[in-house]
Design a protein around this motif. Sequence first.
Motif, PDB file in Angstrom:
ATOM      1  N   ALA A  23       1.060  -1.313   0.132  1.00  0.00           N
ATOM      2  CA  ALA A  23      -0.118   0.014   0.288  1.00  0.00           C
ATOM      3  C   ALA A  23       0.940   1.365  -0.406  1.00  0.00           C
ATOM      4  O   ALA A  23       0.943   1.802  -0.282  1.00  0.00           O
ATOM      5  CB  ALA A  23      -0.997  -0.461   1.195  1.00  0.00           C
ATOM      6  N   GLU A  24       1.851   1.166   1.198  1.00  0.00           N
ATOM      7  CA  GLU A  24       2.926   2.303   0.338  1.00  0.00           C
ATOM      8  C   GLU A  24       3.668   2.371  -0.956  1.00  0.00           C
ATOM      9  O   GLU A  24       3.925   3.858  -1.474  1.00  0.00           O
ATOM     10  CB  GLU A  24       3.763   2.008   2.044  1.00  0.00           C
ATOM     11  N   ILE A  25       4.005   1.196  -1.548  1.00  0.00           N
ATOM     12  CA  ILE A  25       4.570   1.812  -2.471  1.00  0.00           C
ATOM     13  C   ILE A  25       3.644   2.289  -3.529  1.00  0.00           C
ATOM     14  O   ILE A  25       4.209   3.312  -4.399  1.00  0.00           O
ATOM     15  CB  ILE A  25       5.172   0.140  -2.766  1.00  0.00           C
ATOM     16  N   MET A  26       1.773   1.215  -3.747  1.00  0.00           N
ATOM     17  CA  MET A  26       1.163   2.647  -4.555  1.00  0.00           C
ATOM     18  C   MET A  26       1.038   3.652  -4.562  1.00  0.00           C
ATOM     19  O   MET A  26       0.901   4.311  -5.453  1.00  0.00           O
ATOM     20  CB  MET A  26      -0.750   1.549  -4.193  1.00  0.00           C
ATOM     21  N   ALA A  27       1.125   4.518  -2.924  1.00  0.00           N
ATOM     22  CA  ALA A  27       1.080   5.470  -2.818  1.00  0.00           C
ATOM     23  C   ALA A  27       1.514   6.362  -3.550  1.00  0.00           C
ATOM     24  O   ALA A  27       1.745   7.366  -3.550  1.00  0.00           O
ATOM     25  CB  ALA A  27       1.163   6.264  -1.008  1.00  0.00           C
ATOM     26  N   ILE A  30       1.470   6.849  -7.195  1.00  0.00           N
ATOM     27  CA  ILE A  30       0.567   7.673  -7.945  1.00  0.00           C
ATOM     28  C   ILE A  30       0.853   9.604  -6.755  1.00  0.00           C
ATOM     29  O   ILE A  30       0.440  10.079  -7.714  1.00  0.00           O
ATOM     30  CB  ILE A  30      -0.903   6.916  -6.239  1.00  0.00           C
ATOM     31  N   CYS A  31       1.876   9.547  -5.679  1.00  0.00           N
ATOM     32  CA  CYS A  31       1.749  10.458  -5.551  1.00  0.00           C
ATOM     33  C   CYS A  31       3.294  11.382  -6.513  1.00  0.00           C
ATOM     34  O   CYS A  31       2.645  12.460  -7.177  1.00  0.00           O
ATOM     35  CB  CYS A  31       2.650  11.040  -3.779  1.00  0.00           C
ATOM     36  N   THR A  32       3.732  10.624  -6.595  1.00  0.00           N
ATOM     37  CA  THR A  32       5.500  10.825  -7.980  1.00  0.00           C
ATOM     38  C   THR A  32       4.475  10.838  -9.815  1.00  0.00           C
ATOM     39  O   THR A  32       4.724  11.793  -9.843  1.00  0.00           O
ATOM     40  CB  THR A  32       6.111   9.649  -7.692  1.00  0.00           C
ATOM     41  N   ALA A  33       3.387  10.316  -9.296  1.00  0.00           N
ATOM     42  CA  ALA A  33       2.449  10.155 -10.547  1.00  0.00           C
ATOM     43  C   ALA A  33       1.632  11.650 -10.960  1.00  0.00           C
ATOM     44  O   ALA A  33       1.739  12.283 -12.110  1.00  0.00           O
ATOM     45  CB  ALA A  33       1.743   9.402 -10.959  1.00  0.00           C
ATOM     46  N   GLY A  34       1.345  12.330  -9.654  1.00  0.00           N
ATOM     47  CA  GLY A  34       0.225  13.640 -10.162  1.00  0.00           C
ATOM     48  C   GLY A  34       1.224  14.399  -9.909  1.00  0.00           C
ATOM     49  O   GLY A  34       0.508  16.106 -10.593  1.00  0.00           O
ATOM     50  N   VAL A 245       4.107   9.103 -17.776  1.00  0.00           N
ATOM     51  CA  VAL A 245       4.579   8.644 -16.805  1.00  0.00           C
ATOM     52  C   VAL A 245       3.531   9.118 -15.462  1.00  0.00           C
ATOM     53  O   VAL A 245       3.093   8.454 -15.111  1.00  0.00           O
ATOM     54  CB  VAL A 245       5.636   9.263 -16.439  1.00  0.00           C
ATOM     55  N   GLY A 246       2.777  10.111 -16.042  1.00  0.00           N
ATOM     56  CA  GLY A 246       2.038  10.412 -14.683  1.00  0.00           C
ATOM     57  C   GLY A 246       0.648   9.649 -14.976  1.00  0.00           C
ATOM     58  O   GLY A 246      -0.296   8.902 -14.100  1.00  0.00           O
ATOM     59  N   ILE A 247       0.568   9.542 -16.161  1.00  0.00           N
ATOM     60  CA  ILE A 247      -0.775   8.301 -16.602  1.00  0.00           C
ATOM     61  C   ILE A 247      -1.090   6.882 -16.565  1.00  0.00           C
ATOM     62  O   ILE A 247      -1.385   6.851 -15.711  1.00  0.00           O
ATOM     63  CB  ILE A 247      -1.638   9.354 -17.704  1.00  0.00           C
ATOM     64  N   MET A 248      -0.098   6.296 -16.646  1.00  0.00           N
ATOM     65  CA  MET A 248       0.471   5.260 -16.872  1.00  0.00           C
ATOM     66  C   MET A 248       0.338   4.681 -15.026  1.00  0.00           C
ATOM     67  O   MET A 248       0.419   3.977 -15.387  1.00  0.00           O
ATOM     68  CB  MET A 248       1.668   4.406 -17.493  1.00  0.00           C
ATOM     69  N   ASN A 249       0.967   5.365 -14.526  1.00  0.00           N
ATOM     70  CA  ASN A 249       1.160   5.481 -12.912  1.00  0.00           C
ATOM     71  C   ASN A 249      -0.420   5.938 -12.110  1.00  0.00           C
ATOM     72  O   ASN A 249      -0.089   4.811 -11.529  1.00  0.00           O
ATOM     73  CB  ASN A 249       2.403   6.457 -12.715  1.00  0.00           C
ATOM     74  N   LEU A 250      -0.428   6.515 -12.380  1.00  0.00           N
ATOM     75  CA  LEU A 250      -2.305   7.147 -11.703  1.00  0.00           C
ATOM     76  C   LEU A 250      -3.137   5.354 -11.971  1.00  0.00           C
ATOM     77  O   LEU A 250      -4.469   5.333 -11.462  1.00  0.00           O
ATOM     78  CB  LEU A 250      -2.774   8.280 -12.185  1.00  0.00           C
ATOM     79  N   VAL A 251      -2.631   5.505 -13.250  1.00  0.00           N
ATOM     80  CA  VAL A 251      -4.074   3.743 -13.696  1.00  0.00           C
ATOM     81  C   VAL A 251      -3.654   2.478 -13.128  1.00  0.00           C
ATOM     82  O   VAL A 251      -4.226   2.371 -12.579  1.00  0.00           O
ATOM     83  CB  VAL A 251      -3.967   3.904 -14.914  1.00  0.00           C
ATOM     84  N   GLY A 252      -2.001   2.143 -13.194  1.00  0.00           N
ATOM     85  CA  GLY A 252      -1.516   1.344 -12.776  1.00  0.00           C
ATOM     86  C   GLY A 252      -1.692   1.476 -11.122  1.00  0.00           C
ATOM     87  O   GLY A 252      -1.711  -0.378 -10.467  1.00  0.00           O
ATOM     88  N   CYS A 253      -0.908   2.163 -10.591  1.00  0.00           N
ATOM     89  CA  CYS A 253      -0.675   1.714  -9.400  1.00  0.00           C
ATOM     90  C   CYS A 253      -2.125   1.620  -8.285  1.00  0.00           C
ATOM     91  O   CYS A 253      -1.710   0.941  -7.334  1.00  0.00           O
ATOM     92  CB  CYS A 253      -0.185   2.984  -8.796  1.00  0.00           C
ATOM     93  N   TRP A 254      -3.214   2.086  -8.628  1.00  0.00           N
ATOM     94  CA  TRP A 254      -4.491   1.520  -7.949  1.00  0.00           C
ATOM     95  C   TRP A 254      -4.534  -0.005  -7.882  1.00  0.00           C
ATOM     96  O   TRP A 254      -5.218  -0.030  -7.665  1.00  0.00           O
ATOM     97  CB  TRP A 254      -5.608   2.046  -8.913  1.00  0.00           C
ATOM     98  N   PHE A 255      -4.585  -0.490  -9.208  1.00  0.00           N
ATOM     99  CA  PHE A 255      -4.503  -1.509  -9.150  1.00  0.00           C
ATOM    100  C   PHE A 255      -2.882  -2.892  -9.168  1.00  0.00           C
ATOM    101  O   PHE A 255      -2.662  -4.392  -9.189  1.00  0.00           O
ATOM    102  CB  PHE A 255      -4.074  -2.109 -11.234  1.00  0.00           C
ATOM    103  N   GLY A 256      -2.374  -2.268  -7.961  1.00  0.00           N
ATOM    104  CA  GLY A 256      -1.353  -3.110  -7.083  1.00  0.00           C
ATOM    105  C   GLY A 256       0.579  -2.855  -8.434  1.00  0.00           C
ATOM    106  O   GLY A 256       1.325  -3.346  -7.834  1.00  0.00           O
ATOM    107  N   ALA A 257       0.176  -2.085  -9.883  1.00  0.00           N
ATOM    108  CA  ALA A 257       1.463  -2.181 -10.496  1.00  0.00           C
ATOM    109  C   ALA A 257       2.282  -1.513  -9.699  1.00  0.00           C
ATOM    110  O   ALA A 257       3.019  -0.194  -8.633  1.00  0.00           O
ATOM    111  CB  ALA A 257       1.284  -1.246 -11.342  1.00  0.00           C
TER     112      ALA A 257
END
Length: 393
Positions: A23-27, A30-34, A245-257
Amino acid sequence: MPVQPMKAIAAVAISEGKHLTIAEIMAAGICTAGTLLGLGVTALMGIMYRLIPLPVIRGVQLSQGLAFAFTAVKYTRKNQDFAKNKSGDARPWLGLDGLLLALICLCFVVLVNGSGDDSRQRNGESPEASIPSNAVGTRKDASGVRKPLRNLRILNAIPSALIVLVLGIVLAILRKPDVLRHLKLGPSKPQLIRISRHDWKTGFVRAAIPQIPLSILNSVIAVCRLSTDLFPNKEVTATSVSLSVGIMNLVGCWFGAMPICHGAGGLAGQYKFGARSGASVVFLGTAKLVLGLILGSQLVKILSQFPIGMLGVLLLFSGIELAMACRDMKSKVDSFVMLMCAAVSLTGSSAALGFGFGIVLYVILRFREKGFSDCVINIFRALLSTGKFSEET
């Protein structure tokens, strides 16, 4: 464009005393992507790319390339404990992960790839164009034009990295044959991850903060410059890379990528081993998708036995290819700034530290040469050209 895991987040996740949770890795991702998405949407990334001097970018590339090369040599010479991020005793000469095997792979890659493509091939010209009359490994045809020898053309067509990878997987199975008996086919079972307020705070403070400057420098600015060097006929903007970079992580990280980015090292490595179009990335992504669906997390059991010495060889060539992009620094002033930036980055183990030092050093040198008024005029000119550039794109 190739992607790779975000290095700072990965380093914090596995190297520090208290490992990050999923969960911390995902967060953190997402913060970096944003942040990168915001810089791309507001066109601030394009302004930064225009204002940053080329010698400073080259310094960041040189430090990253040399860091990869130093790590590669360490992987090849010493046994590694990745869980503790430490090197062990010297690697034995013989064995399925011995030093002799790594040296054979290194010689094989050099034999096949040589020192890499020259500028004529990068600019889209025929490799036979303008070959010097005394060039080694060439011959004259019936019309008197020099062409590479047939055996060199055959060698250039061999996918050296793919052969080394397949050989490494075979050796990984031979090192632990029991791994095949316990393999379970099928993808890993998905599970729902809830990101708490504590996860957001920890992921941002421990992982996102050190990753953001590295992503801006290496994943956007250095990638755009390297892409222009390798493919001068294909335009890549800092804004588009930042948005990607922002879009692919905002999508992928929510699914555990795993948080990923476009890295200059990955681009240099794939170019070194023959990639020349997006088809290589599609092929690699398709292969990973198929392996993930068939083996799931069981694939880790095989890859954990992959010979580290051979991995070091592949990483070495990627690092050298990235560092070689800096050979266009012709003047002494530009070379001075580049080398100082690289030295500070390597010594402090921080690209952001070297970048800041390089900017200050470059401004001082330009102020010394041209004076304050000229420096201010040049900055305003860069800002105006950036505004026009943003309107056109």
